[in-house]
Design a protein around this motif. Structure first.
Motif, mmCIF file in Angstrom:
data_model
loop_
_atom_site.group_PDB
_atom_site.id
_atom_site.type_symbol
_atom_site.label_atom_id
_atom_site.label_comp_id
_atom_site.label_asym_id
_atom_site.label_seq_id
_atom_site.Cartn_x
_atom_site.Cartn_y
_atom_site.Cartn_z
ATOM 1 N N THR A 1 11.220 -29.345 -12.728
ATOM 2 C CA THR A 1 11.441 -30.606 -12.121
ATOM 3 C C THR A 1 12.254 -31.553 -13.190
ATOM 4 O O THR A 1 13.297 -32.100 -12.665
ATOM 5 N N TRP A 2 11.940 -31.508 -14.366
ATOM 6 C CA TRP A 2 12.809 -32.090 -15.231
ATOM 7 C C TRP A 2 14.419 -31.693 -15.362
ATOM 8 O O TRP A 2 15.031 -32.310 -15.232
ATOM 9 N N LEU A 3 14.332 -30.414 -15.313
ATOM 10 C CA LEU A 3 15.744 -29.611 -15.258
ATOM 11 C C LEU A 3 16.516 -30.008 -13.748
ATOM 12 O O LEU A 3 17.710 -30.287 -13.983
ATOM 13 N N TYR A 4 15.724 -29.840 -12.888
ATOM 14 C CA TYR A 4 16.251 -30.382 -11.618
ATOM 15 C C TYR A 4 17.044 -31.694 -11.465
ATOM 16 O O TYR A 4 17.983 -32.121 -10.921
ATOM 17 N N ARG A 5 16.167 -32.640 -12.074
ATOM 18 C CA ARG A 5 16.531 -34.101 -12.326
ATOM 19 C C ARG A 5 17.893 -34.176 -13.124
ATOM 20 O O ARG A 5 18.718 -34.821 -12.530
ATOM 21 N N ILE A 6 17.895 -33.503 -14.017
ATOM 22 C CA ILE A 6 19.066 -33.453 -14.888
ATOM 23 C C ILE A 6 20.005 -32.946 -14.107
ATOM 24 O O ILE A 6 21.446 -33.410 -14.155
ATOM 25 N N ALA A 7 19.965 -31.857 -13.297
ATOM 26 C CA ALA A 7 21.200 -31.283 -12.847
ATOM 27 C C ALA A 7 21.295 -32.050 -11.495
ATOM 28 O O ALA A 7 22.828 -32.157 -11.304
ATOM 29 N N THR A 8 20.584 -32.571 -10.689
ATOM 30 C CA THR A 8 21.125 -33.395 -9.500
ATOM 31 C C THR A 8 21.779 -34.671 -9.940
ATOM 32 O O THR A 8 22.892 -34.832 -9.421
ATOM 33 N N ASN A 9 21.323 -35.466 -10.981
ATOM 34 C CA ASN A 9 22.146 -36.374 -11.374
ATOM 35 C C ASN A 9 23.542 -36.096 -12.151
ATOM 36 O O ASN A 9 24.371 -36.783 -12.247
ATOM 37 N N ALA A 10 23.448 -34.828 -12.919
ATOM 38 C CA ALA A 10 24.919 -34.600 -13.352
ATOM 39 C C ALA A 10 25.777 -34.370 -12.204
ATOM 40 O O ALA A 10 26.945 -34.532 -12.331
ATOM 41 N N CYS A 11 25.524 -33.625 -11.218
ATOM 42 C CA CYS A 11 26.330 -33.397 -9.978
ATOM 43 C C CYS A 11 26.788 -34.563 -9.436
ATOM 44 O O CYS A 11 27.865 -34.690 -9.012
ATOM 45 N N LEU A 12 25.594 -35.602 -9.103
ATOM 46 C CA LEU A 12 26.013 -36.924 -8.401
ATOM 47 C C LEU A 12 26.989 -37.672 -9.291
ATOM 48 O O LEU A 12 27.758 -38.229 -8.864
ATOM 49 N N ASP A 13 26.981 -37.375 -10.794
ATOM 50 C CA ASP A 13 27.901 -38.393 -11.361
ATOM 51 C C ASP A 13 29.269 -37.771 -11.200
ATOM 52 O O ASP A 13 30.242 -38.586 -11.111
ATOM 53 N N THR A 14 29.401 -36.350 -11.179
ATOM 54 C CA THR A 14 30.699 -35.674 -10.757
ATOM 55 C C THR A 14 31.218 -36.301 -9.545
ATOM 56 O O THR A 14 32.555 -36.442 -9.094
ATOM 57 N N LEU A 15 30.450 -36.103 -8.420
ATOM 58 C CA LEU A 15 30.734 -36.466 -6.983
ATOM 59 C C LEU A 15 31.030 -37.962 -6.868
ATOM 60 O O LEU A 15 31.767 -38.247 -5.722
ATOM 61 N N ARG A 16 30.682 -38.836 -7.781
ATOM 62 C CA ARG A 16 31.185 -40.102 -7.600
ATOM 63 C C ARG A 16 32.668 -40.235 -8.040
ATOM 64 O O ARG A 16 33.493 -41.111 -7.712
ATOM 65 N N ARG A 17 33.199 -39.201 -8.674
ATOM 66 C CA ARG A 17 34.607 -39.318 -9.276
ATOM 67 C C ARG A 17 35.307 -38.197 -8.513
ATOM 68 O O ARG A 17 36.553 -38.795 -8.285
ATOM 69 N N THR A 18 34.901 -37.280 -7.992
ATOM 70 C CA THR A 18 35.707 -36.251 -7.486
ATOM 71 C C THR A 18 34.845 -35.382 -6.571
ATOM 72 O O THR A 18 33.988 -35.181 -6.482
ATOM 73 N N THR A 19 35.722 -34.560 -5.706
ATOM 74 C CA THR A 19 35.196 -33.713 -4.663
ATOM 75 C C THR A 19 35.634 -32.363 -4.975
ATOM 76 O O THR A 19 36.878 -31.983 -4.556
#
Length: 312
Positions: free
Chosen positions: A61-79
């Motif tokens: 769960t800890w790793l999924y939280r980090i992974a999801t937030n890292a991807c969301l950070d990227t998607l806020r900037r680019t697709t």
């Protein structure tokens, strides 16, 4: 497990979850290259924040939280552009995380559909409907309320219903590869290599969809795709095609030999969607840089007769 002080055990943790986190990032981002980059970023962030890891939470769960937030950070900037995913990477270390690679939720149809969703809705849909997390777990991961997470899920499901009224069965490749699909793939390859546009047209479903990525174009319907095939069949050049597999679908790797060249060079990966003995979709990715990820060589020598190249 105390990942804060045990580098060896932390390395084992990252190794154990690498595959499913890469698939998770791929679903969120739609890009194999970006997914692999983000998994490395996830483990870097996890290592840096290891002292804050709470033993009462699961490492997964800890790793999924980090992974999801890292991807969301990227998607806020680019697709990132959509890319295919090699089947052999999906088949690594099968085990309890098999839910992460269900056929219908790794298909290109599903990946293309969820790219239409805002990033947060996309994350909620994947966590709830793909990974079967509860509303409470999803809300906690995203740092939001349960009502907000449920609302995002309802909006995401409504968007997918508009595109795929039949739900998951419409996203999924029709069936596991069988002799009929293998024959269809062989006919597809043979028609290209002998530059026979009519033989290609004969393989097309009435509702065929052809896309060429990144961002080249899309053609819908047998008539439109047939015109494109016939028009472009005479483009100068020659090619060979090798069978492969991507996103649990049959695929081919296309190699081009240009005028004056002595070898065939990687050109495009083509992912096919068979349906009722015909091709319902052809997704072409002109991204030679992905060939290595598929275990494919960059070039082929001139070992067999070739036919004129069909390009866009």
């Amino acid at each position: 497990m105390n990942v804060a002080v045990d580098a060896t055990r932390f390395a084992e943790l990252t190794r154990r979850h690498h595959r499913e986190l890469r698939v998770h990032c791929y679903r969120l981002l739609g890009s194999l290259d970006a997914a692999e980059d983000h998994v490395q970023e996830v483990f870097l962030r996890a290592w840096r924040s290891r002292e804050a890891f709470e033993e009462r939470a699961s490492a997964r769960t800890w790793l999924y939280r980090i992974a999801t937030n890292a991807c969301l950070d990227t998607l806020r900037r680019t697709t990132p552009p959509l890319q295919p995913y090699p089947d052999h990477l999906l088949d690594e270390r099968p085990g309890p995380d098999a839910v992460a690679i269900g056929r219908e939720t790794i298909s290109l149809a599903f990946l293309a559909a969820i790219q239409l969703l805002p990033p947060r809705q996309r994350a909620v849909l994947i966590l709830r409907d793909v990974l079967s997390w509860t509303a409470g777990e999803t809300a906690a991961l995203l740092g939001t309320s349960v009502p907000a997470a449920n609302s995002a899920l309802q909006r995401a499901r409504a968007t997918l219903r508009e595109r795929w009224p039949g739900g998951r069965l419409e996203w999924s490749p029709a069936a596991l590869p069988d002799p009929a699909q293998r024959e269809l793939l062989a006919r597809y390859i043979a028609a290209h290599e002998r530059a026979d546009p009519q033989a290609l047209v004969d393989l097309l479903h009435e509702d065929i969809r052809l896309t060429i990525e990144p961002g080249v174009g899309e053609w819908n319907g047998r008539a439109a795709v047939a015109r494109a095939l016939r028009r472009d069949m005479n483009t100068p050049g020659r090619w060979r095609m090798l069978p492969t597999a991507a996103n649990r679908q049959p695929a081919v790797a296309a190699y081009v030999r240009g005028a004056g060249d002595t070898v065939f060079r990687s050109f495009a990966l083509i992912v096919l969607r068979p349906e009722a003995g015909l091709l319902a979709a052809m997704d072409v990715f002109e991204t030679p840089g992905l060939f290595a990820a598929f275990g494919l060589p960059a070039t082929l020598d001139d070992e067999q007769p070739t036919a004129p190249l069909m390009s866009r």
